[in-house]
Design a protein around this motif. Structure first.
Motif, mmCIF file in Angstrom:
data_model
loop_
_atom_site.group_PDB
_atom_site.id
_atom_site.type_symbol
_atom_site.label_atom_id
_atom_site.label_comp_id
_atom_site.label_asym_id
_atom_site.label_seq_id
_atom_site.Cartn_x
_atom_site.Cartn_y
_atom_site.Cartn_z
ATOM 1 N N GLU A 84 -3.527 -17.237 -10.762
ATOM 2 C CA GLU A 84 -2.697 -16.417 -11.586
ATOM 3 C C GLU A 84 -3.176 -15.298 -11.978
ATOM 4 O OE1 GLU A 84 0.207 -19.938 -13.597
ATOM 5 O OE2 GLU A 84 -1.306 -18.752 -14.671
ATOM 6 N N LEU A 85 -4.432 -15.175 -12.385
ATOM 7 C CA LEU A 85 -4.964 -14.030 -12.570
ATOM 8 C C LEU A 85 -5.589 -13.207 -11.485
ATOM 9 C CD1 LEU A 85 -7.249 -15.166 -15.643
ATOM 10 C CD2 LEU A 85 -4.948 -14.031 -15.719
ATOM 11 N N ARG A 86 -6.034 -13.668 -10.600
ATOM 12 C CA ARG A 86 -6.636 -12.917 -9.481
ATOM 13 C C ARG A 86 -5.555 -11.944 -8.828
ATOM 14 N NH1 ARG A 86 -10.113 -18.084 -7.087
ATOM 15 N NH2 ARG A 86 -12.100 -17.253 -7.966
ATOM 16 N N HIS A 87 -4.371 -12.110 -8.893
ATOM 17 C CA HIS A 87 -3.443 -10.821 -8.474
ATOM 18 C C HIS A 87 -3.875 -9.627 -9.210
ATOM 19 C CE1 HIS A 87 -1.415 -11.534 -12.315
ATOM 20 N NE2 HIS A 87 -0.799 -10.236 -12.140
ATOM 21 N N LEU A 88 -4.689 -9.622 -10.284
ATOM 22 C CA LEU A 88 -5.092 -8.341 -11.214
ATOM 23 C C LEU A 88 -6.522 -7.803 -10.398
ATOM 24 C CD1 LEU A 88 -4.786 -9.966 -14.666
ATOM 25 C CD2 LEU A 88 -2.877 -8.446 -13.508
ATOM 26 N N THR A 89 -6.817 -8.374 -9.567
ATOM 27 C CA THR A 89 -8.013 -7.754 -8.864
ATOM 28 C C THR A 89 -7.883 -7.478 -7.204
ATOM 29 O OG1 THR A 89 -8.819 -10.051 -8.487
ATOM 30 C CG2 THR A 89 -9.776 -8.693 -10.776
ATOM 31 N N ARG A 90 -8.633 -7.176 -6.698
ATOM 32 C CA ARG A 90 -8.740 -6.686 -5.222
ATOM 33 C C ARG A 90 -9.679 -7.603 -4.319
ATOM 34 N NH1 ARG A 90 -8.158 -0.242 -5.196
ATOM 35 N NH2 ARG A 90 -5.943 -0.022 -6.304
ATOM 36 N N THR A 91 -9.261 -7.991 -3.147
ATOM 37 C CA THR A 91 -9.813 -8.906 -2.177
ATOM 38 C C THR A 91 -10.453 -7.869 -1.193
ATOM 39 O OG1 THR A 91 -8.230 -10.640 -2.388
ATOM 40 C CG2 THR A 91 -9.595 -10.636 -0.408
ATOM 41 N N GLU A 92 -11.669 -8.012 -0.601
ATOM 42 C CA GLU A 92 -12.401 -7.231 0.047
ATOM 43 C C GLU A 92 -12.217 -7.840 1.472
ATOM 44 O OE1 GLU A 92 -16.225 -5.099 -0.480
ATOM 45 O OE2 GLU A 92 -16.808 -6.812 1.025
ATOM 46 N N VAL A 93 -11.596 -7.076 2.401
ATOM 47 C CA VAL A 93 -11.594 -7.584 3.842
ATOM 48 C C VAL A 93 -12.507 -6.660 4.764
ATOM 49 C CG1 VAL A 93 -9.956 -7.756 5.719
ATOM 50 C CG2 VAL A 93 -9.174 -8.015 3.343
ATOM 51 N N SER A 94 -13.441 -7.144 5.636
ATOM 52 C CA SER A 94 -14.170 -6.564 6.529
ATOM 53 C C SER A 94 -13.971 -7.144 7.870
ATOM 54 C CB SER A 94 -15.785 -6.323 5.698
ATOM 55 O OG SER A 94 -16.321 -7.679 6.069
ATOM 56 N N PHE A 95 -14.131 -6.354 8.825
ATOM 57 C CA PHE A 95 -14.511 -6.968 10.417
ATOM 58 C C PHE A 95 -15.002 -5.794 11.209
ATOM 59 C CE2 PHE A 95 -10.473 -4.795 9.440
ATOM 60 C CZ PHE A 95 -10.217 -3.671 10.388
ATOM 61 N N VAL A 96 -15.075 -6.479 12.407
ATOM 62 C CA VAL A 96 -15.700 -5.421 13.573
ATOM 63 C C VAL A 96 -14.466 -4.920 14.517
ATOM 64 C CG1 VAL A 96 -17.288 -5.417 15.421
ATOM 65 C CG2 VAL A 96 -17.851 -6.386 13.390
ATOM 66 N N ALA A 97 -14.336 -3.856 14.847
ATOM 67 C CA ALA A 97 -13.092 -3.584 15.921
ATOM 68 C C ALA A 97 -13.772 -2.089 16.428
ATOM 69 C CB ALA A 97 -11.916 -3.143 15.020
ATOM 70 N N ASP A 98 -13.640 -2.097 17.515
ATOM 71 C CA ASP A 98 -14.453 -1.120 18.388
ATOM 72 C C ASP A 98 -13.461 0.258 18.408
ATOM 73 O OD1 ASP A 98 -16.419 -2.216 19.186
ATOM 74 O OD2 ASP A 98 -15.342 -3.243 21.155
ATOM 75 N N GLY A 99 -13.904 1.494 18.255
ATOM 76 C CA GLY A 99 -13.185 2.529 18.107
ATOM 77 C C GLY A 99 -12.193 2.829 16.894
ATOM 78 N N LEU A 100 -12.393 2.117 15.959
ATOM 79 C CA LEU A 100 -11.393 1.957 14.946
ATOM 80 C C LEU A 100 -11.591 3.500 14.042
ATOM 81 C CD1 LEU A 100 -9.140 0.678 13.327
ATOM 82 C CD2 LEU A 100 -10.868 -0.564 12.021
ATOM 83 N N THR A 101 -11.001 4.111 13.964
ATOM 84 C CA THR A 101 -11.117 5.232 12.791
ATOM 85 C C THR A 101 -10.662 4.888 11.218
ATOM 86 O OG1 THR A 101 -8.633 6.193 13.096
ATOM 87 C CG2 THR A 101 -10.339 6.972 14.712
ATOM 88 N N PRO A 102 -11.290 5.668 10.562
ATOM 89 C CA PRO A 102 -10.933 5.316 8.938
ATOM 90 C C PRO A 102 -9.512 5.676 8.694
ATOM 91 C CG PRO A 102 -13.147 6.804 9.069
ATOM 92 C CD PRO A 102 -12.476 6.674 10.539
ATOM 93 N N GLU A 103 -8.750 6.561 9.437
ATOM 94 C CA GLU A 103 -7.485 7.022 9.127
ATOM 95 C C GLU A 103 -6.540 5.545 9.610
ATOM 96 O OE1 GLU A 103 -9.735 10.430 9.385
ATOM 97 O OE2 GLU A 103 -9.520 8.869 10.923
ATOM 98 N N ARG A 104 -6.717 5.118 10.633
ATOM 99 C CA ARG A 104 -6.025 3.940 11.134
ATOM 100 C C ARG A 104 -6.213 2.835 10.313
ATOM 101 N NH1 ARG A 104 -6.403 0.614 16.911
ATOM 102 N NH2 ARG A 104 -4.460 -0.387 16.745
ATOM 103 N N LEU A 105 -7.429 2.763 9.765
ATOM 104 C CA LEU A 105 -7.767 1.511 8.761
ATOM 105 C C LEU A 105 -6.958 1.972 7.447
ATOM 106 C CD1 LEU A 105 -9.499 -0.574 8.062
ATOM 107 C CD2 LEU A 105 -11.413 0.815 7.325
ATOM 108 N N ALA A 106 -7.025 3.142 7.153
ATOM 109 C CA ALA A 106 -6.023 3.484 5.821
ATOM 110 C C ALA A 106 -4.848 3.032 5.900
ATOM 111 C CB ALA A 106 -6.472 4.842 5.215
ATOM 112 N N ALA A 107 -4.212 3.074 7.178
ATOM 113 C CA ALA A 107 -2.589 2.883 7.369
ATOM 114 C C ALA A 107 -2.319 1.589 7.295
ATOM 115 C CB ALA A 107 -2.399 3.578 8.777
#
Length: 314
Positions: free
Chosen positions: A221-244
Motif C-alpha cells: 500500500e505504501l509503495r505507491h508513494l515512491t517510484r520504481t526504477e526501470v532500466s534496459f538496453v535498446a539500440d538507438g534509443l534517444t532520451p526524447e523517445r524514452l521520456a515519451a
C-alpha cells in the motif's frame, strides 16, 4: 480482525515538550507491525505509554481493550517487552536473570516447557548463562531480555530496538523467533531503525514523525508513494523517445543503457511501451522501505548535511 493496540489522538507532554502530539496507531491481532522513526520521534514514549510506564496527557489508548495505566498488571500478564537498552543485575548470572524475568511473567521452577524453550534459545543465541551480569557486553545483555521474552508464550510482544548490539548471525535467529511467535498467533510491535529488518519481518508499517503517524499501511500500500526504477538496453534509443514513455521521470541514456523512474502505481502503463521499443536486459527495481522513510525524513538529512558542510541549518 481484533485490534490489540489502539491509540487515538494520543498526547504525552513533558512540560513544554510534546513527545506525542496526536498519535493514531492501530495494531491488529496476529500481525508483525513495524514502528519506524529516528531517535526523538516518539517511539519509546509510545511504548512506555502502552506498557503503563508513562501516563498519557490526552487522547485515548488501549491494549487488549484495557487502559495501560489502570490495568497495567493484567496487560503485563499477556505481554513480553524487550527494551532497546537492557540492564541486568550485576551479581546475578545470565541464567538467573532469565529465570527471574520468566517467573515474573508466570513461569515456574517446575515448568518443563519453559526449561526446554529456555535451553533451546540459549543454544540458538550462543549465550553463556553462567557469567555474572556485570561481565556481559551490550549484545549479551540484549540476549538475556530476548531469551526471557521468547521462552514464555505471550499474546503481545513489544520490541523496542531489539537487535541493538546483536551481530548479523544473531539477528537471523531473532528473525526466526519473531516468525515463530507470529505463526503461533501472537502480535508483535517492532520498533526499529533497521529498515531491512522491518521490510523482511513486518506485515504493516507505521512511520512516526514528531509524535504523529505520518504513514501507515502494508508495504504494498505504501509503495505507491515512491517510484520504481526501470532500466534496459535498446539500440538507438534517444532520451526524447524514452521520456515519451507514459509516466516516465528522470529519463536518461548512459553507456547504451536506458533508465527512468515511474510512480509505482503507474508501472503497468509504462512496461508495454518499454516492450514496444524492443528492450533487452530489462530490470525493474521496486522501491525500498528506505526510500519511503527518506520521503519523510529527507529534509532532516539535508539539514544535517548542510550543518556538516558549514551551511545554515534549516
Amino acid at each position: 480482525m481484533t485490534t490489540v493496540i489502539d491509540t487515538r489522538d494520543l498526547h504525552k507532554h513533558y512540560g513544554r515538550v510534546h513527545a506525542l502530539d496526536g498519535l493514531d496507531l492501530q495494531v491488529e491481532q496476529g500481525q508483525v507491525h513495524g514502528f519506524l522513526g529516528p531517535n526523538g520521534a516518539g517511539k519509546t514514549t509510545t511504548i512506555r505509554t502502552l506498557l503503563g510506564l508513562a501516563r498519557k496527557t490526552g487522547g485515548e489508548v488501549s491494549v487488549f481493550g484495557m487502559d495501560p495505566w489502570s490495568d497495567a498488571v493484567a496487560i503485563h500478564r499477556r505481554c513480553a517487552h524487550v527494551p532497546g537498552d537492557v540492564n541486568v543485575w550485576p551479581n546475578l548470572s545470565g541464567g538467573e536473570a532469565i529465570d527471574l524475568l520468566a517467573r515474573l511473567r508466570g513461569a515456574s521452577r517446575t515448568d518443563r516447557a519453559y526449561h526446554v524453550e529456555r535451553d533451546r534459545l540459549t543454544e540458538a543465541f550462543q549465550f553463556d548463562p553462567r557469567k555474572k551480569g556485570r561481565s556481559y557486553s551490550k549484545g549479551n545483555r540484549q540476549k538475556v531480555a530476548l531469551i526471557a521474552a521468547f521462552a514464555v508464550p505471550a499474546d503481545l510482544y513489544i520490541l523496542d530496538e531489539p537487535t541493538s548490539g546483536l551481530d548479523p548471525l544473531m539477528s537471523v535467529i531473532f528473525h526466526r523467533e519473531v516468525e515463530r511467535v507470529k505463526d503461533a498467533g501472537a502480535t508483535v510491535l517492532l520498533s526499529s531503525h533497521i529498515l531491512s529488518e522491518v521490510e523482511q519481518l513486518c506485515d504493516r508499517v507505521s512511520i512516526i514523525r514528531a509524535g504523529r503517524i505520518v504513514e501507515s499501511g502494508t508495504l504494498a500500500e505504501l509503495r505507491h508513494l515512491t517510484r520504481t526504477e526501470v532500466s534496459f538496453v535498446a539500440d538507438g534509443l534517444t532520451p526524447e523517445r524514452l521520456a515519451a514513455i507514459p509516466g516516465a521521470h528522470d529519463a536518461a541514456v548512459q553507456e547504451g543503457r536506458a533508465r527512468f523512474t515511474v510512480d509505482s502505481d503507474q508501472i503497468n502503463r509504462a512496461l508495454p511501451a518499454v516492450a514496444a521499443i524492443g528492450a533487452a536486459g530489462l530490470r525493474v527495481a521496486p522501491p525500498s522501505l528506505e526510500e519511503l522513510f527518506l520521503r519523510h525524513y529527507g529534509d532532516d538529512l539535508q539539514a544535517l548535511e548542510a550543518a556538516e558542510d558549514g551551511g545554515p541549518r534549516r
